[in-house]
Write a protein that holds these residues in place. Structure first.
Motif, PDB file in Angstrom:
ATOM      1  N   PRO A   1     -22.490 -23.065  16.196  1.00  0.00           N
ATOM      2  CA  PRO A   1     -23.762 -22.731  15.545  1.00  0.00           C
ATOM      3  C   PRO A   1     -23.547 -22.054  14.190  1.00  0.00           C
ATOM      4  O   PRO A   1     -22.576 -21.310  14.003  1.00  0.00           O
ATOM      5  CB  PRO A   1     -24.422 -21.763  16.536  1.00  0.00           C
ATOM      6  N   VAL A   2     -24.461 -22.328  13.269  1.00  0.00           N
ATOM      7  CA  VAL A   2     -24.396 -21.734  11.937  1.00  0.00           C
ATOM      8  C   VAL A   2     -24.402 -20.212  12.013  1.00  0.00           C
ATOM      9  O   VAL A   2     -23.741 -19.531  11.215  1.00  0.00           O
ATOM     10  CB  VAL A   2     -25.582 -22.242  11.083  1.00  0.00           C
TER      11      VAL A   2
ATOM     12  N   LEU B   1     -26.284 -15.727  -0.650  1.00  0.00           N
ATOM     13  CA  LEU B   1     -27.070 -16.724  -1.378  1.00  0.00           C
ATOM     14  C   LEU B   1     -26.460 -18.098  -1.153  1.00  0.00           C
ATOM     15  O   LEU B   1     -25.282 -18.311  -1.440  1.00  0.00           O
ATOM     16  CB  LEU B   1     -27.092 -16.391  -2.867  1.00  0.00           C
ATOM     17  N   ILE B   2     -27.266 -19.036  -0.644  1.00  0.00           N
ATOM     18  CA  ILE B   2     -26.790 -20.400  -0.425  1.00  0.00           C
ATOM     19  C   ILE B   2     -27.226 -21.266  -1.601  1.00  0.00           C
ATOM     20  O   ILE B   2     -28.406 -21.399  -1.886  1.00  0.00           O
ATOM     21  CB  ILE B   2     -27.340 -20.974   0.897  1.00  0.00           C
ATOM     22  N   GLU B   3     -26.232 -21.810  -2.298  1.00  0.00           N
ATOM     23  CA  GLU B   3     -26.497 -22.728  -3.410  1.00  0.00           C
ATOM     24  C   GLU B   3     -25.795 -24.060  -3.133  1.00  0.00           C
ATOM     25  O   GLU B   3     -25.323 -24.715  -4.049  1.00  0.00           O
ATOM     26  CB  GLU B   3     -25.987 -22.133  -4.721  1.00  0.00           C
ATOM     27  N   GLY B   4     -25.748 -24.426  -1.896  1.00  0.00           N
ATOM     28  CA  GLY B   4     -24.820 -25.468  -1.492  1.00  0.00           C
ATOM     29  C   GLY B   4     -25.284 -26.899  -1.491  1.00  0.00           C
ATOM     30  O   GLY B   4     -24.637 -27.758  -0.919  1.00  0.00           O
ATOM     31  N   GLY B   5     -26.427 -27.235  -2.087  1.00  0.00           N
ATOM     32  CA  GLY B   5     -26.855 -28.614  -2.103  1.00  0.00           C
ATOM     33  C   GLY B   5     -27.664 -28.994  -0.873  1.00  0.00           C
ATOM     34  O   GLY B   5     -27.880 -28.198   0.047  1.00  0.00           O
ATOM     35  N   ALA B   6     -28.091 -30.259  -0.864  1.00  0.00           N
ATOM     36  CA  ALA B   6     -29.048 -30.737   0.139  1.00  0.00           C
ATOM     37  C   ALA B   6     -28.522 -30.663   1.570  1.00  0.00           C
ATOM     38  O   ALA B   6     -29.217 -30.191   2.474  1.00  0.00           O
ATOM     39  CB  ALA B   6     -29.461 -32.169  -0.197  1.00  0.00           C
TER      40      ALA B   6
ATOM     41  N   PHE C   1     -28.661 -25.299   7.416  1.00  0.00           N
ATOM     42  CA  PHE C   1     -29.066 -23.904   7.617  1.00  0.00           C
ATOM     43  C   PHE C   1     -30.555 -23.807   7.964  1.00  0.00           C
ATOM     44  O   PHE C   1     -30.951 -22.946   8.749  1.00  0.00           O
ATOM     45  CB  PHE C   1     -28.734 -23.063   6.389  1.00  0.00           C
ATOM     46  N   LEU C   2     -31.368 -24.673   7.382  1.00  0.00           N
ATOM     47  CA  LEU C   2     -32.794 -24.662   7.718  1.00  0.00           C
ATOM     48  C   LEU C   2     -33.017 -25.091   9.167  1.00  0.00           C
ATOM     49  O   LEU C   2     -33.826 -24.500   9.885  1.00  0.00           O
ATOM     50  CB  LEU C   2     -33.564 -25.590   6.778  1.00  0.00           C
TER      51      LEU C   2
ATOM     52  N   ILE D   1     -32.178 -19.216   7.590  1.00  0.00           N
ATOM     53  CA  ILE D   1     -32.536 -18.820   6.229  1.00  0.00           C
ATOM     54  C   ILE D   1     -33.744 -17.891   6.260  1.00  0.00           C
ATOM     55  O   ILE D   1     -34.760 -18.197   6.877  1.00  0.00           O
ATOM     56  CB  ILE D   1     -32.813 -20.058   5.350  1.00  0.00           C
ATOM     57  N   ASN D   2     -33.613 -16.755   5.598  1.00  0.00           N
ATOM     58  CA  ASN D   2     -34.703 -15.788   5.533  1.00  0.00           C
ATOM     59  C   ASN D   2     -35.663 -16.071   4.380  1.00  0.00           C
ATOM     60  O   ASN D   2     -36.861 -15.830   4.498  1.00  0.00           O
ATOM     61  CB  ASN D   2     -34.145 -14.370   5.389  1.00  0.00           C
ATOM     62  N   GLU D   3     -35.098 -16.539   3.268  1.00  0.00           N
ATOM     63  CA  GLU D   3     -35.927 -16.890   2.115  1.00  0.00           C
ATOM     64  C   GLU D   3     -35.388 -18.152   1.460  1.00  0.00           C
ATOM     65  O   GLU D   3     -34.174 -18.336   1.361  1.00  0.00           O
ATOM     66  CB  GLU D   3     -35.919 -15.773   1.067  1.00  0.00           C
ATOM     67  N   LEU D   4     -36.308 -19.006   0.981  1.00  0.00           N
ATOM     68  CA  LEU D   4     -35.929 -20.219   0.264  1.00  0.00           C
ATOM     69  C   LEU D   4     -36.659 -20.248  -1.075  1.00  0.00           C
ATOM     70  O   LEU D   4     -37.875 -20.058  -1.129  1.00  0.00           O
ATOM     71  CB  LEU D   4     -36.297 -21.460   1.075  1.00  0.00           C
TER      72      LEU D   4
END
Length: 357
Positions: free
Chosen positions: A269-270, A286-291, A297-298, A303-306
């Motif tokens: 699990p993530v 901070l996740i900047e990892g692409g689609a 993660f979604l 994820i707490n904030e997008l």
């Protein structure tokens, strides 16, 4: 800090401590940012904040000031620590300085502090009362301690028609949106990206804001440890953590000379991965990892904030990698919309980001 004559109600003083905690709140990781207000025997007010990089603690900075007379009342945004680590124990100093009353806006859920400070001070007949008005830095600190994982913010940019890449342009958002992205990095202590983002873009992943120098830890998910040769010339990535499940010892030895490798079964699990990040001392990721990374993660509700940075132009036939389904399937409620030059910034925020006593 300035001296002020105290004729203010306790609620004002605790709110002042909370506001002081926000001064260095993104530059004290892994320690929480704390504000402290002291009332001396002449009824004057003295102020303290946690120093950059987490030292000294706010209470310590206030009480160690030799120009300050006897402090009778102390107001803090987070209860004082009682353990000795990189910093001395604030509770021991409070006892030594004979402070009699403490009002704190928040308990501390760090296991080294939780309930221990209260017991220690009670033995010394020092009153500690909680007002239950936690500051923003305290909420973040306690969220991480309660869940044993970092607070996670994700960012992705797209065109108006939901493409995350352009055939001919590497950067397509406005200069203001780019500055916003660096502001998110400044507000974090770590960044996570996927293999494709690293190999396609060879990014610096640093914080480029005028007047600010901040080191941010980098995490990369790369199952088979495949990196383009140019990556090993990027000194900004040297020493980054890499989650992998490669078993080839030769490849591990070679790549391990440049990166810090973390063997991890990527079928787990993530949240287990996030717990590793937390155990390494990082509390805001901070996740900047692409689609693909964002989607994983979604789906795991991690994820707490997008932040969706949406350019107002359509790419049409020049668009690559649609994120329309990812955005539409996103279950986080829309919290705020910012209009920024040629871009809209849509902020989605989980409603469960809080904690109770």
């Amino acid at each position: 800090m300035p001296k002020l004559k105290n004729n203010l109600p306790k609620n004002y003083l605790i709110n002042l401590a909370n506001k002081l905690s926000e001064i260095n709140q993104f530059e004290t990781f892994p320690n929480p940012s704390v504000g402290a207000v002291g009332i001396d025997k002449n009824n004057l007010i003295h102020l303290g904040v946690t120093g950059k990089h987490g030292s000294p603690h706010a209470e310590f900075a206030l009480l160690k000031n030799k120009k300050i007379n006897f402090i009778n009342e102390l107001y803090t945004s987070l209860e004082p620590c009682c353990h000795i680590g990189k910093n001395p124990s604030c509770s021991n100093l409070i006892i030594k300085k004979k402070v009699k009353k403490i009002f704190s806006s928040s308990i501390d859920l760090d296991e080294r502090v939780k309930e221990k400070t209260n017991r220690l001070l009670k033995k010394k007949n020092i009153s500690l009362k909680y007002t239950k008005q936690p500051s923003k830095p305290s909420i973040l600190h306690n969220y991480c301690n309660l869940n044993q994982k970092p607070y996670v913010v994700a960012k992705i940019a797209s065109s108006n028609d939901f493409y995350s890449k352009h055939k001919f342009k590497r950067l397509f958002t406005s200069k203001s949106a780019l500055k916003f992205a660096h502001l998110l990095r400044y507000q974090s202590d770590s960044i996570l990206v996927g293999k494709n983002t690293i190999n396609h873009d060879n990014p610096s992943l640093n914080c480029r804001l005028n007047g600010i120098e901040k080191k941010i830890a980098i995490f990369i998910i790369n199952k088979n440890l495949f990196f383009n040769k140019k990556i090993f010339l990027n000194n900004n990535l040297k020493g980054a953590y890499v989650f992998h499940s490669e078993k080839n010892k030769t490849k591990i030895k070679k790549v391990g000379k440049f990166f810090k490798l973390i063997y991890f079964d990527l079928n787990q699990p993530v949240n287990d991965l996030l717990k590793v990040v937390y155990q390494l001392g990082y509390k805001k990721l901070l996740i900047e990892g692409g689609a693909n990374t964002l989607s994983n993660f979604l789906k795991s509700k991690s994820i707490n904030e997008l932040y969706h940075v949406k350019n107002k132009l359509n790419f049409n036939k020049n668009g690559l990698l649609s994120i329309k389904k990812i955005v539409k399937d996103n279950k986080l409620p829309l919290n705020q919309v910012l209009n920024l030059e040629q871009d809209l910034i849509l902020n989605y925020k989980s409603k469960y980001v809080h904690w109770n006593y």
